[in-house]
Design a protein around this motif. Sequence first.
Motif, PDB file in Angstrom:
ATOM      1  N   GLN A 103       1.524   4.307  -5.981  1.00 53.22           N
ATOM      2  CA  GLN A 103       2.178   5.205  -6.576  1.00 53.22           C
ATOM      3  C   GLN A 103       2.938   4.415  -7.646  1.00 53.22           C
ATOM      4  O   GLN A 103       4.002   4.109  -7.225  1.00 53.22           O
ATOM      5  CB  GLN A 103       2.832   6.319  -5.988  1.00 53.22           C
ATOM      6  CG  GLN A 103       1.991   7.282  -5.044  1.00 53.22           C
ATOM      7  CD  GLN A 103       2.722   8.222  -4.232  1.00 53.22           C
ATOM      8  OE1 GLN A 103       3.994   7.843  -3.893  1.00 53.22           O
ATOM      9  NE2 GLN A 103       2.364   9.387  -4.062  1.00 53.22           N
ATOM     10  N   HIS A 104       2.288   4.349  -8.898  1.00 48.49           N
ATOM     11  CA  HIS A 104       3.289   3.712  -9.847  1.00 48.49           C
ATOM     12  C   HIS A 104       3.692   2.149  -9.526  1.00 48.49           C
ATOM     13  O   HIS A 104       4.571   1.564  -9.887  1.00 48.49           O
ATOM     14  CB  HIS A 104       4.855   4.286 -10.436  1.00 48.49           C
ATOM     15  CG  HIS A 104       4.324   5.759 -10.472  1.00 48.49           C
ATOM     16  ND1 HIS A 104       3.775   6.304 -11.755  1.00 48.49           N
ATOM     17  CD2 HIS A 104       4.754   6.976  -9.742  1.00 48.49           C
ATOM     18  CE1 HIS A 104       3.680   7.664 -11.515  1.00 48.49           C
ATOM     19  NE2 HIS A 104       4.226   8.067 -10.528  1.00 48.49           N
ATOM     20  N   SER A 105       2.508   1.671  -8.887  1.00 43.49           N
ATOM     21  CA  SER A 105       2.908   0.116  -8.683  1.00 43.49           C
ATOM     22  C   SER A 105       2.796  -0.724  -9.887  1.00 43.49           C
ATOM     23  O   SER A 105       1.915  -0.481 -10.756  1.00 43.49           O
ATOM     24  CB  SER A 105       1.998  -0.234  -7.512  1.00 43.49           C
ATOM     25  OG  SER A 105       1.936  -1.647  -7.581  1.00 43.49           O
ATOM     26  N   PRO A 106       3.585  -1.768  -9.985  1.00 40.08           N
ATOM     27  CA  PRO A 106       3.793  -2.582 -11.325  1.00 40.08           C
ATOM     28  C   PRO A 106       2.673  -3.507 -11.082  1.00 40.08           C
ATOM     29  O   PRO A 106       2.219  -4.411 -12.141  1.00 40.08           O
ATOM     30  CB  PRO A 106       4.943  -3.230 -11.252  1.00 40.08           C
ATOM     31  CG  PRO A 106       5.474  -3.366  -9.840  1.00 40.08           C
ATOM     32  CD  PRO A 106       4.897  -2.007  -9.306  1.00 40.08           C
ATOM     33  N   LEU A 107       1.897  -3.769  -9.964  1.00 46.42           N
ATOM     34  CA  LEU A 107       0.738  -4.742  -9.902  1.00 46.42           C
ATOM     35  C   LEU A 107      -0.183  -4.529 -10.630  1.00 46.42           C
ATOM     36  O   LEU A 107      -0.709  -3.469 -10.778  1.00 46.42           O
ATOM     37  CB  LEU A 107       0.526  -5.038  -8.183  1.00 46.42           C
ATOM     38  CG  LEU A 107       1.905  -5.455  -7.461  1.00 46.42           C
ATOM     39  CD1 LEU A 107       1.107  -5.517  -6.120  1.00 46.42           C
ATOM     40  CD2 LEU A 107       2.460  -6.642  -7.807  1.00 46.42           C
ATOM     41  N   GLN A 108      -1.024  -5.594 -11.399  1.00 45.60           N
ATOM     42  CA  GLN A 108      -2.257  -5.381 -12.189  1.00 45.60           C
ATOM     43  C   GLN A 108      -3.576  -4.948 -11.376  1.00 45.60           C
ATOM     44  O   GLN A 108      -4.210  -4.414 -11.862  1.00 45.60           O
ATOM     45  CB  GLN A 108      -2.165  -6.455 -12.872  1.00 45.60           C
ATOM     46  CG  GLN A 108      -1.178  -6.899 -13.977  1.00 45.60           C
ATOM     47  CD  GLN A 108      -1.491  -7.995 -15.084  1.00 45.60           C
ATOM     48  OE1 GLN A 108      -2.322  -8.741 -14.518  1.00 45.60           O
ATOM     49  NE2 GLN A 108      -0.686  -8.029 -15.795  1.00 45.60           N
ATOM     50  N   SER A 109      -3.582  -5.619 -10.135  1.00 45.03           N
ATOM     51  CA  SER A 109      -4.767  -5.300  -9.212  1.00 45.03           C
ATOM     52  C   SER A 109      -4.178  -5.114  -7.876  1.00 45.03           C
ATOM     53  O   SER A 109      -4.022  -5.738  -7.268  1.00 45.03           O
ATOM     54  CB  SER A 109      -5.487  -6.703  -9.316  1.00 45.03           C
ATOM     55  OG  SER A 109      -6.702  -6.481  -8.604  1.00 45.03           O
ATOM     56  N   LEU A 110      -4.821  -3.795  -7.493  1.00 48.63           N
ATOM     57  CA  LEU A 110      -4.703  -3.312  -6.074  1.00 48.63           C
ATOM     58  C   LEU A 110      -5.326  -4.058  -5.070  1.00 48.63           C
ATOM     59  O   LEU A 110      -5.160  -4.484  -4.240  1.00 48.63           O
ATOM     60  CB  LEU A 110      -4.799  -1.825  -6.050  1.00 48.63           C
ATOM     61  CG  LEU A 110      -3.931  -0.955  -6.748  1.00 48.63           C
ATOM     62  CD1 LEU A 110      -4.098   0.476  -6.530  1.00 48.63           C
ATOM     63  CD2 LEU A 110      -2.424  -1.257  -6.295  1.00 48.63           C
ATOM     64  N   ASN A 111      -6.848  -4.497  -5.655  1.00 45.29           N
ATOM     65  CA  ASN A 111      -7.664  -5.141  -5.029  1.00 45.29           C
ATOM     66  C   ASN A 111      -7.261  -6.411  -4.486  1.00 45.29           C
ATOM     67  O   ASN A 111      -7.101  -7.078  -3.470  1.00 45.29           O
ATOM     68  CB  ASN A 111      -9.029  -5.300  -5.802  1.00 45.29           C
ATOM     69  CG  ASN A 111      -9.796  -4.118  -5.908  1.00 45.29           C
ATOM     70  OD1 ASN A 111      -9.788  -3.402  -5.079  1.00 45.29           O
ATOM     71  ND2 ASN A 111     -10.694  -4.187  -6.869  1.00 45.29           N
TER      72      ASN A 111
END
Length: 264
Positions: A103-111
């Motif tokens: 939820q609203h993570s600043p990371l570019q890739s969750l993978n």
Amino acid sequence: MNHLQLFLPCAAGVEGYLADEVHAITGLTGQDLLVGRGGVLLRASWRHALLLNLHSRLAQRVLVQLAHRPYRSENDLYGMASDVAWEIWFTTRQTFKVEVTAQHSPLQSLNFAGLKVKDAVADRFRAKSGVRPDVNTQWPDVRIHLHLTTDEATIYIDTSGEPLFKRGWREDKGDAPLKETLAAAMIAASGWASGDEDLMPLYDPCCGSGTVAIEAAQIACNIAAGSLRRFAFEKYRPFRSQEWVDMKAEAAANVVKPEPGQAA
């Protein structure tokens, strides 16, 4: 295993009903049972985790929280997962998978975030035993959940395996079946089984595949929701088979056979 942080996710709006159900199953109250967004949080034991998997009709899963801390980068997630004592939960003989929600993570890739956690788990095992467990993305023995918010990360191990709406009795799901957990939530919201009085007849005008009626019948008969299925915790190191056998036997002994007309 007597001081665990559990999180039981559920459908939005069902949190209060789930909290009531958890109290009925475990007896937990107060600060040991808190209603959160999208689920309930418990301070509980390993035995409670097993009981909830067996009896809960409303929870989607039973998750054990293993780590929670702020993060800013994927390296923080690697360090966080590296600190978890995975070896007390499973061995290198089990396969695992990391699933990520955010939820609203600043990371570019969750993978990539999930990959870093996977690497941390494998590297910890390799450092301790020289062997790393394999990854299985289809049918893993162990499911690890990483949840990210804007600045905080939480890691869970999943004691359920397949989601709890899969009760184990459905052979053919038909077209667009209603999930059993949602059917149970509808019944809870109706107040149909909320009192000690004799059950009123239940009428489902949109029967479809009969999910609501089957859930209601199982409630009327006091049949444990998970009595026909297997769970991930059966492959975990804390699992003791005799404790589970006794738990299921107690649930089976509590099944009742209502007279025709009590539930329909």
